[in-house]
Scaffold this active site. Structure first.
Site, PDB file in Angstrom:
ATOM      1  N   SER A 201     -13.487  22.641  85.298  1.00 36.40           N
ATOM      2  CA  SER A 201     -14.354  23.092  84.217  1.00 36.40           C
ATOM      3  C   SER A 201     -14.190  22.214  82.981  1.00 36.40           C
ATOM      4  O   SER A 201     -13.076  21.813  82.640  1.00 36.40           O
ATOM      5  CB  SER A 201     -13.969  24.536  83.874  1.00 36.40           C
ATOM      6  OG  SER A 201     -14.890  25.095  82.975  1.00 36.40           O
ATOM      7  N   CYS A 329      -5.841  36.635  80.729  1.00 38.34           N
ATOM      8  CA  CYS A 329      -7.215  36.682  81.217  1.00 38.34           C
ATOM      9  C   CYS A 329      -7.706  38.101  81.404  1.00 38.34           C
ATOM     10  O   CYS A 329      -8.869  38.343  81.652  1.00 38.34           O
ATOM     11  CB  CYS A 329      -7.339  35.900  82.511  1.00 38.34           C
ATOM     12  SG  CYS A 329      -7.190  34.157  82.167  1.00 38.34           S
TER      13      CYS A 329
HETATM   14  C1  LIG Z   1     -10.220  28.932  82.973  1.00 38.69           C
HETATM   15  C2  LIG Z   1     -10.014  29.017  84.434  1.00 38.69           C
HETATM   16  C3  LIG Z   1     -11.040  29.437  85.280  1.00 38.69           C
HETATM   17  C4  LIG Z   1     -12.382  29.885  84.760  1.00 38.69           C
HETATM   18  O1  LIG Z   1     -13.101  28.799  84.260  1.00 38.69           O
HETATM   19  P1  LIG Z   1     -14.511  29.004  83.509  1.00 38.69           P
HETATM   20  O2  LIG Z   1     -15.051  27.630  83.393  1.00 38.69           O
HETATM   21  O3  LIG Z   1     -14.141  29.610  82.198  1.00 38.69           O
HETATM   22  O4  LIG Z   1     -15.345  29.898  84.327  1.00 38.69           O
HETATM   23  C5  LIG Z   1     -10.798  29.458  86.632  1.00 38.69           C
HETATM   24  N1  LIG Z   1      -9.619  29.080  87.137  1.00 38.69           N
HETATM   25  C6  LIG Z   1      -8.594  28.680  86.359  1.00 38.69           C
HETATM   26  C7  LIG Z   1      -7.318  28.256  86.970  1.00 38.69           C
HETATM   27  C8  LIG Z   1      -8.766  28.627  84.972  1.00 38.69           C
HETATM   28  O5  LIG Z   1      -7.747  28.240  84.217  1.00 38.69           O
END
Ligand SMILES: *Cc1c(COP(=O)(O)O)cnc(C)c1O
Length: 396
Positions: A201, A329
């Protein structure tokens, strides 16, 4: 100078100003739809996404065609897991993952279980690491996918990706990794490790929010996932929808910067993290690092301060220091972090944990101040605590 200190880079990173500058023209000057083939507005937009895709592919050492843009890692996790489950249904319905995965993986696995899939959840040891023998034994003839994250978002623990990749290859099972916390910060080359799908991401690597990607291996083996978003057949038919051109351009720039600066940045952050960790462990009695300190990301430490409630500790900072408690989270819930309890850490110790995650704009002066404030905060809370009194009297 800003009084507030941001040490929550694992939750999200600020967008690098260089990334913002690269994105801006694509909101107004170049407004085209990258799928518009019949005028220059469309061509400019498409060209910009091609260049961005190349930067991202280069960071991963993969083919640009293997990058499927999504809205973020949550969507990429959904696309990988549900997409493989639907595409390979005839081959089997069994998936293997780990209890300490991100909720985007765990909740998707729950969904798959409700829809006829079977999921095995591997446990981790107190270092946060899986046992590869256990993984080997869990693979069945109908196993279609192994889903194991690269770097844990709460502890920073790195799983033995190479060994996992080898086992999956031997057994002919697809290997998916949520690498959101690793990409852009440490080398992440899926092809070297036998990873067939990989989620990440932009907003965890100094890019904008709302844009992510899924790497899907095209050769040896050619992997396909069933699209979860229908309409137009964009992104090799795996994810429809008009491309988020400014987001993709920013993501590409973030990847380019990460590639150039990763090595020096990891060294710098490793030093700052170690300074913070060492000072706290030395100066705060009964404090412990959660998870492996050998196999870990350079920018994070997760520490429990026994007999201290981490939410209470945060309050002593007067909102001047942004860190995260174990339950980051799922901060709406009061349950201890599933990642920490998954490592066998008792509930009360899990509720006394703080995640410090450092990043590109963290300075040594900030770390020095955080050390002072945490030590003071713990002292303040323990001075008022009857449980701490009992501990000091040797009764606990
Ligand atoms: C932040 C995160 C996500 C979610 O990512 P988004 O782009 O916010 O949907 C998924 N997996 C891990 C390991 C993360 O740190």
């Amino acid at each position: 100078m800003n009084k507030r200190i941001y040490l929550d880079y694992n939750a999200t990173t600020p967008c690098d100003p260089r990334v913002v500058d690269t994105m801006l023209p694509f909101f107004y000057e170049h407004p085209g739809n990258a799928a518009s083939r019949n005028h220059p507005f469309g061509w400019e937009a498409e060209e910009a996404t091609i260049e961005a895709r190349e930067h991202i592919a280069k960071l991963l050492q993969v083919d640009p065609k293997e990058i499927i843009f999504t809205s973020g890692a949550t969507e990429s996790d959904n696309l990988a897991l549900k997409g493989v489950f639907e595409m390979y249904r005839r081959k089997g319905k069994h998936i293997i993952t780990v209890t300490t995965e991100h909720k985007a993986v765990l909740d998707t696995c729950k969904y798959i279980e409700k829809h006829g899939g079977e999921v095995t959840y591997l446990k981790v040891n107190k270092e946060g690491l899986i046992d590869v023998e256990e993984l080997k034994n869990a693979i069945r003839p109908d196993t279609i996918l192994v889903s194991i994250m690269w770097a844990n978002n709460e502890s920073g623990v790195l799983q033995p990706m190479q060994e996992i990749g080898k086992i999956c290859e031997e057994k002919g099972v697809l290997f998916f990794s949520d690498a959101t916390q690793a990409v852009g910060k440490i080398p992440t080359h899926p092809k070297e490790l036998g990873i067939h799908l990989m989620a990440f991401s932009a907003h965890k690597m100094y890019g904008p929010k709302g844009i992510g990607a899924l790497y899907v291996c095209r050769k040896k083996p050619r992997v396909k996932v069933t699209e979860q978003m229908n309409g137009g057949g964009h992104e090799e038919g795996m994810r429809s929808g008009t491309l988020n051109v400014p987001g993709i351009v920013g993501f590409g720039k973030a990847a380019e910067i990460a590639q150039a600066e990763m090595e020096s940045e990891a060294l710098r952050l490793n030093k700052l993290r170690n300074k913070l960790e060492k000072a706290l462990l030395e100066q705060v009695e009964v404090s412990y690092v959660n998870g492996s300190t050998q196999s870990r990301m350079p920018n994070i430490t997760n520490i429990s301060f026994q007999y201290v409630d981490s939410e209470g500790l945060l309050m002593t900072f007067n909102q001047n220091i942004a860190v995260s408690t174990g339950s980051a989270c799922t901060s709406a819930s009061l349950d201890p972090s599933h990642v920490l309890t998954g490592m066998g850490i008792a509930d009360d110790l899990a509720k006394s944990s703080i995640r410090f995650s450092l990043g590109r704009f963290t300075t040594e002066a900030e770390i020095d101040r955080v050390i002072q404030e945490v030590i003071q905060g713990v002292q303040q809370l323990r001075d008022l605590s009857p449980v701490w009194e009992l501990h000091k009297d040797g009764l606990l």
